[in-house]
Design a protein around this motif. Structure first.
Motif, PDB file in Angstrom:
ATOM      1  N   MET A   1      32.471  32.478  42.594  1.00  0.00           N
ATOM      2  CA  MET A   1      33.665  32.846  41.833  1.00  0.00           C
ATOM      3  C   MET A   1      34.053  34.279  42.163  1.00  0.00           C
ATOM      4  SD  MET A   1      33.007  30.991  38.128  1.00  0.00           S
ATOM      5  CE  MET A   1      31.222  31.125  38.026  1.00  0.00           C
ATOM      6  N   ARG A   2      35.340  34.479  42.328  1.00  0.00           N
ATOM      7  CA  ARG A   2      35.862  35.819  42.592  1.00  0.00           C
ATOM      8  C   ARG A   2      36.752  36.243  41.421  1.00  0.00           C
ATOM      9  NH1 ARG A   2      38.765  35.199  48.204  1.00  0.00           N
ATOM     10  NH2 ARG A   2      39.320  33.198  47.253  1.00  0.00           N
ATOM     11  N   TYR A   3      36.641  37.498  41.039  1.00  0.00           N
ATOM     12  CA  TYR A   3      37.320  37.991  39.845  1.00  0.00           C
ATOM     13  C   TYR A   3      38.406  38.989  40.228  1.00  0.00           C
ATOM     14  CZ  TYR A   3      33.442  35.801  37.455  1.00  0.00           C
ATOM     15  OH  TYR A   3      32.541  34.879  36.999  1.00  0.00           O
ATOM     16  N   ALA A   4      39.576  38.801  39.617  1.00  0.00           N
ATOM     17  CA  ALA A   4      40.720  39.680  39.878  1.00  0.00           C
ATOM     18  C   ALA A   4      41.255  40.210  38.557  1.00  0.00           C
ATOM     19  CB  ALA A   4      41.818  38.920  40.624  1.00  0.00           C
ATOM     20  N   MET A   5      42.001  41.295  38.636  1.00  0.00           N
ATOM     21  CA  MET A   5      42.767  41.810  37.496  1.00  0.00           C
ATOM     22  C   MET A   5      44.238  41.575  37.773  1.00  0.00           C
ATOM     23  SD  MET A   5      41.093  42.997  34.904  1.00  0.00           S
ATOM     24  CE  MET A   5      42.590  43.587  34.123  1.00  0.00           C
ATOM     25  N   SER A   6      44.978  41.247  36.725  1.00  0.00           N
ATOM     26  CA  SER A   6      46.428  41.180  36.875  1.00  0.00           C
ATOM     27  C   SER A   6      46.969  42.596  36.982  1.00  0.00           C
ATOM     28  CB  SER A   6      47.060  40.473  35.675  1.00  0.00           C
ATOM     29  OG  SER A   6      46.979  41.297  34.524  1.00  0.00           O
ATOM     30  N   GLY A   7      48.201  42.717  37.427  1.00  0.00           N
ATOM     31  CA  GLY A   7      48.823  44.040  37.495  1.00  0.00           C
ATOM     32  C   GLY A   7      49.359  44.521  36.161  1.00  0.00           C
ATOM     33  N   HIS A   8      49.504  43.581  35.180  1.00  0.00           N
ATOM     34  CA  HIS A   8      50.140  43.949  33.910  1.00  0.00           C
ATOM     35  C   HIS A   8      49.361  45.027  33.166  1.00  0.00           C
ATOM     36  CE1 HIS A   8      52.202  40.432  34.990  1.00  0.00           C
ATOM     37  NE2 HIS A   8      51.672  39.566  34.154  1.00  0.00           N
ATOM     38  N   ALA A  24      40.858  48.817  39.225  1.00  0.00           N
ATOM     39  CA  ALA A  24      40.288  47.478  39.359  1.00  0.00           C
ATOM     40  C   ALA A  24      39.093  47.490  40.303  1.00  0.00           C
ATOM     41  CB  ALA A  24      41.352  46.501  39.852  1.00  0.00           C
ATOM     42  N   ALA A  25      39.209  48.232  41.399  1.00  0.00           N
ATOM     43  CA  ALA A  25      38.101  48.338  42.350  1.00  0.00           C
ATOM     44  C   ALA A  25      36.919  49.059  41.718  1.00  0.00           C
ATOM     45  CB  ALA A  25      38.569  49.062  43.604  1.00  0.00           C
ATOM     46  N   ARG A  26      37.184  50.104  40.967  1.00  0.00           N
ATOM     47  CA  ARG A  26      36.112  50.890  40.352  1.00  0.00           C
ATOM     48  C   ARG A  26      35.302  50.072  39.346  1.00  0.00           C
ATOM     49  NH1 ARG A  26      39.068  54.705  38.481  1.00  0.00           N
ATOM     50  NH2 ARG A  26      38.834  54.521  36.221  1.00  0.00           N
ATOM     51  N   TYR A  27      35.951  49.115  38.695  1.00  0.00           N
ATOM     52  CA  TYR A  27      35.254  48.288  37.713  1.00  0.00           C
ATOM     53  C   TYR A  27      34.585  47.056  38.337  1.00  0.00           C
ATOM     54  CZ  TYR A  27      36.513  50.751  33.453  1.00  0.00           C
ATOM     55  OH  TYR A  27      36.613  51.694  32.442  1.00  0.00           O
ATOM     56  N   GLY A  28      34.680  46.913  39.640  1.00  0.00           N
ATOM     57  CA  GLY A  28      33.917  45.872  40.317  1.00  0.00           C
ATOM     58  C   GLY A  28      34.647  44.584  40.591  1.00  0.00           C
ATOM     59  N   TYR A  29      35.972  44.564  40.418  1.00  0.00           N
ATOM     60  CA  TYR A  29      36.717  43.335  40.686  1.00  0.00           C
ATOM     61  C   TYR A  29      36.873  43.127  42.190  1.00  0.00           C
ATOM     62  CZ  TYR A  29      37.428  43.134  35.724  1.00  0.00           C
ATOM     63  OH  TYR A  29      37.180  43.053  34.389  1.00  0.00           O
ATOM     64  N   HIS A  30      37.087  41.876  42.530  1.00  0.00           N
ATOM     65  CA  HIS A  30      37.218  41.528  43.948  1.00  0.00           C
ATOM     66  C   HIS A  30      38.664  41.530  44.425  1.00  0.00           C
ATOM     67  CE1 HIS A  30      33.603  39.315  42.390  1.00  0.00           C
ATOM     68  NE2 HIS A  30      33.068  39.955  43.406  1.00  0.00           N
ATOM     69  N   GLY A  31      39.598  41.432  43.484  1.00  0.00           N
ATOM     70  CA  GLY A  31      40.985  41.320  43.904  1.00  0.00           C
ATOM     71  C   GLY A  31      41.974  41.715  42.835  1.00  0.00           C
ATOM     72  N   LEU A 281      28.630  36.086  29.982  1.00  0.00           N
ATOM     73  CA  LEU A 281      29.109  35.144  30.997  1.00  0.00           C
ATOM     74  C   LEU A 281      28.385  35.258  32.329  1.00  0.00           C
ATOM     75  CD1 LEU A 281      32.951  35.124  30.286  1.00  0.00           C
ATOM     76  CD2 LEU A 281      31.141  33.677  29.329  1.00  0.00           C
ATOM     77  N   HIS A 282      27.636  36.361  32.536  1.00  0.00           N
ATOM     78  CA  HIS A 282      26.829  36.533  33.749  1.00  0.00           C
ATOM     79  C   HIS A 282      27.675  36.472  35.011  1.00  0.00           C
ATOM     80  CE1 HIS A 282      23.519  36.137  30.973  1.00  0.00           C
ATOM     81  NE2 HIS A 282      23.900  34.901  30.656  1.00  0.00           N
ATOM     82  N   ALA A 283      28.842  37.091  34.944  1.00  0.00           N
ATOM     83  CA  ALA A 283      29.720  37.164  36.122  1.00  0.00           C
ATOM     84  C   ALA A 283      29.108  38.112  37.153  1.00  0.00           C
ATOM     85  CB  ALA A 283      31.099  37.649  35.716  1.00  0.00           C
ATOM     86  N   GLU A 284      29.394  37.846  38.401  1.00  0.00           N
ATOM     87  CA  GLU A 284      28.920  38.702  39.481  1.00  0.00           C
ATOM     88  C   GLU A 284      30.090  39.534  39.989  1.00  0.00           C
ATOM     89  OE1 GLU A 284      26.910  36.479  42.470  1.00  0.00           O
ATOM     90  OE2 GLU A 284      25.403  35.658  41.098  1.00  0.00           O
ATOM     91  N   LEU A 285      30.152  40.774  39.528  1.00  0.00           N
ATOM     92  CA  LEU A 285      31.163  41.721  39.982  1.00  0.00           C
ATOM     93  C   LEU A 285      30.567  42.571  41.109  1.00  0.00           C
ATOM     94  CD1 LEU A 285      32.636  42.900  36.550  1.00  0.00           C
ATOM     95  CD2 LEU A 285      33.490  41.107  38.069  1.00  0.00           C
TER      96      LEU A 285
END
Length: 287
Positions: A1-8, A24-31, A281-285
């Motif tokens: 699973m890849r995690y992104a942030m919206s631009g809003h 978004a990059a600093r918090y570990g998101y992929h996209g 949720l044990h997400a992998e950021l």
């Protein structure tokens, strides 16, 4: 699973979108998943210009959110052309789906048999055209739009071609409209192109009997219906169990607006998002 942030989330953080991309990059998101209104300057330039900005922060483009008019015959061609243009643009980034919001609801009953037939026909047509660009067309069941409630969703799933029309399932909007997001994920998994995460108040949890319709947009203007993860409207542990059972490998986007006055800061939002994603949720950021 890849995690992104919206631009809003970052719209009030100038310069936009560059500041939000870095956060978004600093918090570990992929996209990143901006709406087309988040990046109008870049959409007027060759795709490489925006790709340079994303590459500098190590982020991929999930998709670009789009919209359109799907019942008005005088605007259908405009919607097709806009969708195809966005599809061609995101194909340059290796994206595989275009997320679109449907038109506003037209009445309390909303989808008459005639309107449903027209909507399905037009969704198929737009999906056919984006497929020509190599992009999966995915509409977004959303409060206050043509597809908000379970019967409307079921109708469109039955009447549209699975090869041409997919879904972006938003846990918050599904819940507000009375759609159980866990059941929806199971029932329509083969047609899920991507996931959006947001929560709602616990009183809207479908397991507690909430069946919609969604509270009005006027109410949302008064009190933010979109809540941080863990507010109780969505059973996220159950939702993620289904994702892991199915070995889901697609995009999951946290789709939040910037905080309103009294709701804290963007940083507080981002800290809350990350904390909940990591535990329970044990997400992998990204580290």
């Amino acid at each position: 699973m890849r995690y992104a942030m919206s631009g809003h989330q970052f719209r009030k953080m100038p310069p936009h979108p560059e500041t939000g991309i870095k956060m978004a990059a600093r918090y570990g998101y992929h996209g990143l998943e901006p709406f087309q209104d988040d990046i109008p300057h870049y959409l007027k330039q060759p795709p490489d210009e925006f790709k340079k900005v994303l590459d500098a922060s190590g982020l991929a483009l999930c998709t670009i959110g789009s919209g359109g008019e799907y019942l008005d015959p005088t605007r259908l061609q405009e919607t097709i052309e806009s969708s195809v243009a966005r599809a061609r643009y995101i194909a340059h980034f290796g994206c595989n789906h275009l997320k679109v919001n449907l038109s506003k609801r037209i009445s309390a009953e909303n989808l008459s048999p005639a309107h449903a037939k027209t909507l399905a026909k037009n969704l198929n047509e737009v999906g056919k055209r984006t497929a020509d660009a190599g992009i999966r067309f995915a509409f977004h069941p959303h409060a206050w739009t043509l597809v908000e409630r379970q019967p409307e969703l079921d109708m469109m799933m039955e009447m549209t071609d699975p090869k041409l029309v997919s879904l972006v399932l938003d846990t918050g909007h599904a819940t507000l409209g009375g759609i159980d997001p866990v059941k929806c994920l199971r029932d329509y998994y083969s047609r899920i192109a991507a996931i959006h995460l947001k929560d709602a108040e616990a009183k809207y949890n479908t397991a507690n009997g909430w069946k919609g319709p969604a509270p009005s947009e006027e109410e949302h203007n008064r009190v933010n219906l979109y809540k941080r993860l863990g507010a109780g409207g969505v059973d996220f542990p159950a939702f993620f169990r289904v994702l892991r059972e199915r070995n889901y490998e697609g995009w999951i986007t946290l789709d939040f607006d910037a905080p309103r006055p009294g709701e804290g800061t963007v940083e507080e939002d981002m800290n809350s998002h990350k904390k909940y994603l990591l535990d329970p949720l044990h997400a992998e950021l990204r580290s």
